[in-house]
Write an enzyme that holds these catalytic residues in place. Structure first.
Site, mmCIF file in Angstrom:
data_model
loop_
_atom_site.group_PDB
_atom_site.id
_atom_site.type_symbol
_atom_site.label_atom_id
_atom_site.label_comp_id
_atom_site.label_asym_id
_atom_site.label_seq_id
_atom_site.Cartn_x
_atom_site.Cartn_y
_atom_site.Cartn_z
ATOM 1 N N CYS A 247 43.958 29.997 38.823
ATOM 2 C CA CYS A 247 43.071 29.703 39.944
ATOM 3 C C CYS A 247 41.660 29.381 39.446
ATOM 4 O O CYS A 247 41.455 28.338 38.838
ATOM 5 C CB CYS A 247 43.083 30.855 40.947
ATOM 6 N N HIS B 223 49.053 32.290 42.042
ATOM 7 C CA HIS B 223 48.888 33.730 41.832
ATOM 8 C C HIS B 223 50.245 34.425 41.918
ATOM 9 O O HIS B 223 51.146 33.979 42.619
ATOM 10 C CB HIS B 223 47.977 34.320 42.907
#
Length: 491
Positions: free
Chosen positions: A333, A430
Site C-alpha cells: 500500500c 493488505h
C-alpha cells in the site's frame, strides 16, 4: 433488547480490546448471540467490512470472536491519525472529513446520535453486547461532549467494568484514582473492576482485591493472569510495535521500518508465527540492518510525510544498499507508493499539496485522490499462481511500466507491480500473508524455512477459544453477566 456491559480502562493499552474479544468468544461459546461495539475508535489499523466500509481492526477481531462478519455498525466513528494534530474522520465506514484535534473535539457531539443509532441496529439480533471504551476513563479534560466513554454510557445508562493493567504497576491506585476523579454520575455506572495481565501466584493479590472492594464498595474480578498467546492476535494500538520489536529467532531476517503513521501493520502478523523467520521492527534512530534478507515497507496513513521521515532517517540509503546486495524489497500500500518514481498529492489529500520523488526502485508513479478504494479481494499471485485473499484500502492510483508484470491478478485485472527481475515487489493488497499457501511459497522462494502445518486463520480461532477458556477459569463470568443491563431507550 440485548443486555449490555461497557468495558473501560484506567488508561490506554491496558487490554480493553483483548478482554472484550475474550468476553465475546466466551459468551458466544455459551450459546449467546453476541455483538461487539465501540462508539469511537482511534487507530490506523483498520479492516474492511462486508458492507463495504472500514472499522477498527479490534472490532473486526471481536466480531470474529462472536463468529460473525464485521459491519460498520460495530464501530460507527473511526479516527485515523494523519498528522500530529489531526485525523481522518470515518463515519459508518466512510471518510467524511479530515479535522484537527481541536476541530473534532468541538464537533464530536454531532456524532452521538449516529453512534446510538448504530448500537441500536446491533440490538435487533443480539442477546448480549459488549461495548469497548477508548483510552482512559479518567480523562476529565475530554469529558465534555464525550461520545467514546461515559458520554455514551450515560446516554444509554450502561453498566461499566473498569479494567486496570497490573503489569504497568500502581493498578490499585489507578482503579481507585479513576473513581475519585470522575463525575459522581459517571462513577455510579461502574459495577466492578478487573485486574488484567497478572504474573505470578494470583493468591498474592487477595489482599489487593479486598482493599479495592472495601474502598470502592464494588467487586474486583480476577486477577486475570497474563495469556502469552494473546500477543499473536492482531493488535489495535500502534504501541504494540514499540513493545514488540523482535519476533521469533528464525534464520530468515525481515526488517520493517517503524513509520510514524504506519497503518494496517497486522499484515505482518502471519510472518510472526513462522518459526523460521525473525521479524524486526526498526525504531527511529536505528539503521535498517544490512544482514536483512527482506525489507518490508508497510502501509501508511500519510504516505508523503512518512516517506520524508524515512529519508530523514537515512533508511532510503539502507534500502538501496540492500537492493545492491541482490536482496528483495516488498512494499504494501503506502510502502508500494514509496517504491515508485514519484508520489503526487496535488489536491492536498494528506495536507499541504506537494509532490515528491520516491525511491525509484519501481518504474511506477502514484497520484493521490479523494476517492478511497475499500473492498475485499480474491486474487491469484503472478509468480506462484496461487490464490490469496485480502483487501484494498487506499487513496491513490499507481501507473507505470512495471505494472506490466503485476504482483497478482484480480480476475483479469493486474494488481501491483514487480521489477523486471522480480527483486522489488509492490502491492495494494493488505492481508496477503494470511493465505497460507502463498505465504509459504513467497518465503520459500526467498530461502526461508516455513512451517507446512501452520494455518494462520485457524490458529487465531484457537487462540480466541483458549483465551475464552482462560477467562472462564480465572474470572467469575456468571457474576459479570449478572451486572449486564438492558440499555435505556434513546430519545
Amino acid at each position: 433488547m440485548a443486555k449490555t456491559l461497557m468495558i473501560m480502562g484506567t488508561g490506554s493499552d491496558v487490554g480493553k480490546s483483548l478482554v472484550t474479544a475474550g468476553l465475546c468468544r466466551a459468551f458466544t461459546n455459551r450459546g449467546h448471540s453476541v455483538r461487539p461495539f465501540k462508539p469511537q475508535n482511534m487507530s490506523n489499523n483498520a479492516a474492511v467490512t462486508a458492507d463495504g466500509g472500514e472499522i477498527g481492526r479490534a472490532q473486526a477481531l471481536q466480531a470474529r470472536a462472536c463468529r460473525i462478519e464485521p459491519t460498520t455498525a460495530m464501530n460507527p466513528v473511526l479516527l485515523k491519525p494523519e498528522q500530529e494534530t489531526g485525523a481522518q474522520v470515518v463515519v459508518r465506514g466512510e471518510r467524511v472529513a479530515s479535522m484537527s484535534a481541536r476541530e473534532y473535539f468541538k464537533k464530536r457531539s454531532v456524532y452521538l446520535p449516529q453512534t446510538v443509532s448504530a448500537f441500536e441496529e446491533l440490538q435487533t439480533d443480539a442477546d448480549l453486547i459488549f461495548v469497548e471504551g477508548a483510552g482512559s476513563a479518567s480523562e476529565i479534560n475530554l469529558r465534555a461532549a464525550d461520545i467514546a466513554n461515559f458520554g455514551f454510557a450515560r446516554a444509554l445508562n450502561l453498566p461499566v467494568m473498569l479494567v486496570g493493567d497490573i503489569h504497568r504497576g500502581g493498578v490499585i491506585a489507578s482503579i481507585i484514582g479513576t473513581l475519585e476523579v470522575i463525575d459522581p454520575a459517571d462513577k455510579a455506572l461502574i459495577v466492578g473492576s478487573l485486574i488484567n495481565r497478572f504474573h505470578g501466584d494470583p493468591n498474592l493479590f487477595e489482599q489487593g482485591k479486598s482493599f479495592i472492594k472495601n474502598r470502592t464498595g464494588l467487586p474486583c474480578w480476577g486477577p486475570l493472569p497474563d495469556y502469552p498467546d494473546a500477543q499473536l492476535l492482531p493488535p489495535e494500538d500502534v504501541l504494540a510495535l514499540d513493545h514488540r520489536q523482535v519476533d521469533q529467532t528464525g534464520d530468515f531476517k525481515i526488517v520493517v521500518p517503524r513509520l510514524p503513521r504506519i497503518a494496517n501493520f497486522d499484515d505482518l502478523d502471519p510472518l510472526r508465527q513462522e518459526e523460521g523467520v525473525s521479524l524486526h521492527i526498526i525504531q527511529p534512530g536505528n539503521p535498517l540492518s544490512m544482514d536483512a534478507d527482506l525489507i518490508i515497507l508497510p502501509g501508511s496513513k500519510s504516505t508523503i510525510s512518512d516517506y520524508e521521515f524515512l529519508v530523514a532517517q537515512g533508511w532510503d540509503i539502507d534500502i538501496k544498499a540492500h537492493v545492491r546486495q541482490g536482496k528483495s524489497v516488498l512494499g504494501i500500500c503506502g510502502g508500494y507508493q514509496m517504491l515508485g518514481r514519484s508520489i503526487a498529492d496535488k489536491n492536498g489529500i494528506e495536507g499541504t499539496p506537494k509532490s515528491v520523488a520516491g525511491l525509484g526502485l519501481l518504474d511506477v508513479e502514484t497520484s493521490l485522490s479523494e476517492q478511497k478504494q475499500l473492498r475485499l479481494e480474491n486474487a491469484v499471485s503472478s509468480t506462484h499462481d496461487l490464490p490469496l485473499s485480502g483487501y484494498h484500502m487506499h487513496m491513490g492510483e499507481t501507473t507505470g511500466k512495471d505494472r506490466i508484470q503485476p504482483f497478482a491478478r484480480v480476475g483479469d485485472q493486474p494488481e501491483g507491480a514487480m521489477s523486471p527481475n522480480g527483486q522489488i515487489v509492490g502491492t495494494y493488497l493488505h492481508g496477503l500473508f494470511a493465505s497460507d499457501q502463498f505465504r509459504r511459497a513467497f518465503l520459500d522462494q526467498l530461502g526461508a524455512k516455513t512451517n507446512a502445518e501452520l494455518e494462520f486463520e485457524a490458529r487465531i480461532d484457537q487462540i480466541l477459544d483458549g483465551f475464552a477458556a482462560h477467562l472462564e477459569h480465572h474470572v467469575n463470568l456468571d457474576q459479570i453477566a449478572q451486572t449486564m443491563k438492558t440499555p435505556r431507550k434513546s430519545t
